[in-house]
Design a protein around this motif. Structure first.
Motif, PDB file in Angstrom:
ATOM      1  N   PRO A 248       1.063  -0.912   0.037  1.00  0.00           N
ATOM      2  CA  PRO A 248      -0.253   0.412  -0.002  1.00  0.00           C
ATOM      3  C   PRO A 248       0.649   1.528  -0.012  1.00  0.00           C
ATOM      4  CG  PRO A 248      -0.713  -1.186   1.416  1.00  0.00           C
ATOM      5  CD  PRO A 248       1.158  -1.615   1.353  1.00  0.00           C
ATOM      6  N   GLU A 249       0.523   2.295  -0.261  1.00  0.00           N
ATOM      7  CA  GLU A 249       1.600   3.677  -0.861  1.00  0.00           C
ATOM      8  C   GLU A 249       2.333   4.075   1.113  1.00  0.00           C
ATOM      9  OE1 GLU A 249      -1.231   6.480  -3.470  1.00  0.00           O
ATOM     10  OE2 GLU A 249       0.012   8.594  -2.062  1.00  0.00           O
ATOM     11  N   ASP A 250       1.440   4.256   1.757  1.00  0.00           N
ATOM     12  CA  ASP A 250       1.675   5.081   3.203  1.00  0.00           C
ATOM     13  C   ASP A 250       2.895   4.043   3.201  1.00  0.00           C
ATOM     14  OD1 ASP A 250       0.257   2.925   3.397  1.00  0.00           O
ATOM     15  OD2 ASP A 250      -0.697   3.213   5.427  1.00  0.00           O
ATOM     16  N   LEU A 253       6.264   4.531   0.943  1.00  0.00           N
ATOM     17  CA  LEU A 253       6.777   5.450   1.082  1.00  0.00           C
ATOM     18  C   LEU A 253       7.712   5.493   2.208  1.00  0.00           C
ATOM     19  CD1 LEU A 253       3.829   8.753   0.272  1.00  0.00           C
ATOM     20  CD2 LEU A 253       5.914   8.447  -0.562  1.00  0.00           C
ATOM     21  N   ALA A 254       6.856   4.082   3.468  1.00  0.00           N
ATOM     22  CA  ALA A 254       8.093   4.033   4.077  1.00  0.00           C
ATOM     23  C   ALA A 254       9.132   3.091   3.553  1.00  0.00           C
ATOM     24  CB  ALA A 254       7.531   3.432   5.564  1.00  0.00           C
ATOM     25  N   GLU A 255       9.290   2.458   3.521  1.00  0.00           N
ATOM     26  CA  GLU A 255      10.457   1.662   2.049  1.00  0.00           C
ATOM     27  C   GLU A 255      11.192   2.889   1.011  1.00  0.00           C
ATOM     28  OE1 GLU A 255      11.346  -1.370   2.968  1.00  0.00           O
ATOM     29  OE2 GLU A 255      10.081  -2.108   4.084  1.00  0.00           O
ATOM     30  N   TRP A 264      14.503  16.055   2.960  1.00  0.00           N
ATOM     31  CA  TRP A 264      14.082  17.755   1.996  1.00  0.00           C
ATOM     32  C   TRP A 264      13.116  17.620   2.731  1.00  0.00           C
ATOM     33  CZ3 TRP A 264      16.364  14.542  -2.704  1.00  0.00           C
ATOM     34  CH2 TRP A 264      18.014  15.720  -3.363  1.00  0.00           C
ATOM     35  N   GLY A 265      13.182  16.654   3.785  1.00  0.00           N
ATOM     36  CA  GLY A 265      11.549  16.865   4.473  1.00  0.00           C
ATOM     37  C   GLY A 265      10.568  15.473   4.374  1.00  0.00           C
ATOM     38  N   LYS A 266       9.085  16.026   4.073  1.00  0.00           N
ATOM     39  CA  LYS A 266       7.956  14.762   4.162  1.00  0.00           C
ATOM     40  C   LYS A 266       7.876  14.346   2.433  1.00  0.00           C
ATOM     41  CE  LYS A 266       3.621  14.242   6.077  1.00  0.00           C
ATOM     42  NZ  LYS A 266       2.550  13.795   5.170  1.00  0.00           N
ATOM     43  N   LEU A 267       7.630  13.004   2.513  1.00  0.00           N
ATOM     44  CA  LEU A 267       7.755  12.738   1.130  1.00  0.00           C
ATOM     45  C   LEU A 267       6.367  12.313   0.126  1.00  0.00           C
ATOM     46  CD1 LEU A 267      11.057   9.962   1.270  1.00  0.00           C
ATOM     47  CD2 LEU A 267      10.704  11.864   1.038  1.00  0.00           C
ATOM     48  N   ALA A 268       5.953  12.235  -0.874  1.00  0.00           N
ATOM     49  CA  ALA A 268       4.945  11.790  -1.070  1.00  0.00           C
ATOM     50  C   ALA A 268       4.757  11.432  -2.765  1.00  0.00           C
ATOM     51  CB  ALA A 268       3.197  12.825  -1.209  1.00  0.00           C
TER      52      ALA A 268
END
Ligand code: FAD
Length: 412
Positions: A248-250, A253-255, A264-268
């Protein structure tokens, strides 16, 4: 035109991908009648979801884009690469084990490369091709077969048409059906790695920095794109990659965050995830009667240094130069004498490059202590010796060796 017509031209190019169409433009600009055939419908390459990859264009390739008249259209979407950082291990907590730092100011003021999305490049090539009369673009259609005669070669298309020319170039990608049909064998192997590609949005700007992080399962590249976006090329073991792709997307993204760090801060995630099997292959010959290979049809390298397309563009620039020179001398552009000049120019260079990328990937894709020690020692030497570092930067910029005219920014 009825499907039974035979089209007569000078050069036939099977495959209008990034290499085939670049070659077509180069020839047409020099006044050589050229027909490019591609299997994809034009609407597909105009779709925003087409080819999620981003390619790095070395300085020499950017000069070629200028010479082909597509640079102006691409410039607003091209992200300059100002620094390249090579690290051993992931960028956890913003602290990368940075080993090598290439700063563009060390070799002048030109950026080290530009990152351009493949779909933008394909579109710019397509637009230019449609505005250049000596070039005929036929799509969608496939070249089914090429039959060489004494004075010409004939290509049979899937729509029933035939095209007769002096030379046929296969730029039909790494599985090249025409290479197979010509009986040209390849040498190569799988890396048992999959390239996971995705566009990542981050809070803070990347300042034009590209990063290559060497992780045990394969290199992890972070390539700057326009805006606060970067493309990741995550080379992962092929037995593990499908599970990462299905997350799943979250969790995905954690990986990514584990490797990317919080620099560079929060990723999306900004778009779909793509995957490509990573392989190396080299064609044993680039030639058959009135027939030549270019781009991935001739060679495929590990994307560790983002050079596959740059090598293909160099093929296109060299082949165009050889053909134009031959034509000026009144020679038959499909003759073996003319084509041997192209093969001699490109085959060794491509093989050498593929071998270097192969060695780099093997050296870095493991965690064995003595190998880790040796690679650190090697990298320290490169980092400490300024001329050696500049040499590697010029190599990556494509400005060493037998540079074709188009890559020096000169017309043919
Ligand atoms: C994950 C990944 C990341 C990469 N990153 C970079 C990078 O940063 N920089 C870089 O330089 N390179 C990079 N590369 C390599 C680069 O993408 C390829 O080298 C490049 O796409 C090759 O272009 P090509 O035109 O030779 O082949 P392709 O792009 O495969 O094009 C072949 C074309 O031929 C057409 N075709 C096939 N068969 C026929 C037929 N019978 N008749 C007519 N048409 C046909 C297809 O429709 C297609 O359009 C990367 C590769 C991977 C896998």
């Amino acid at each position: 035109m009825s499907t039974t017509d035979t089209i007569r031209t000078e050069v036939i190019i099977a495959g209008g991908g990034m290499v085939g169409l670049s070659l077509g433009l180069a020839l047409a600009q020099a006044g050589i009648a050229t027909v490019v055939i591609d299997g994809l419908p034009p609407s597909t390459i105009r779709d925003a979801a087409f080819d999620g990859r981003v390619s790095s264009f070395a300085a020499a390739s950017c000069r070629m884009l200028e010479a082909l008249g597509v640079w102006e259209q691409l410039k607003p979407d091209a992200q300059p690469v100002l620094d390249i950082v090579v690290g051993d291990g992931s960028v956890r907590d913003g602290a990368s084990a940075a080993l090598l730092h290439f700063d563009h100011r060390e070799i002048g003021n030109e950026p080290l490369a530009h990152m351009i999305e493949n779909r933008h490049f394909r579109l710019a090539l397509d637009d230019r091709a449609r505005a250049l009369p000596p070039l005929t673009l036929i799509a969608p259609a496939r070249v089914l077969a090429c039959t060489a005669g004494t004075n010409s070669i004939c290509a049979t298309l899937s729509d029933g048409r035939t095209i007769e020319g002096q030379l046929c170039v296969a730029a039909d990608g790494r599985d090249s059906p025409l290479r197979e049909a010509a009986g040209i064998k390849t040498q190569g192997w799988s890396y048992h790695q999959t390239g996971i590609v995705a566009t990542i949005e981050h809070e803070r700007p990347h300042q034009g920095v590209a990063q290559e992080l060497f992780l045990p399962s394969g290199p992890f590249a972070i390539l700057p794109m326009t805006g606060n976006r970067s493309s990741i090329v995550w080379s992962e073991r092929s037995d593990l990659a499908p599970a990462f792709l299905r997350l799943p997307e979250d969790q995905f993204l954690a990986e990514v965050g584990q490797r990317f760090g919080d620099q560079w801060g929060k990723l999306a995630l900004a778009g779909p995830r793509w995957s490509y099997p990573l392989t190396m292959h080299l064609a044993m010959s680039y030639l058959a009667p009135r027939f030549a290979l270019a781009g991935d049809a001739a060679h495929g390298v590990h994307p560790i240094a983002g050079q596959g397309l740059n090598l293909g563009l160099r093929d296109a620039a060299a082949l165009a130069e050889v053909i134009v020179d031959a034509r000026r001398l009144g020679l038959d552009v499909g003759s073996s004498v003319v084509l041997s000049r192209y093969e001699g120019w490109r085959k060794f260079d491509n093989a050498l490059f593929a071998a270097s990328m192969d060695a780099l990937n093997r050296l870095f894709s493991n965690d064995i202590a003595p190998i880790k020690f040796a690679r650190r020692a090697g990298i320290d030497v490169v980092d400490a010796i300024a001329p050696l570092k500049r040499f590697f930067m010029r190599q990556a910029g494509g400005v060493t060796g037998g540079v074709p005219k188009l890559m020096r920014g000169e017309p043919l």
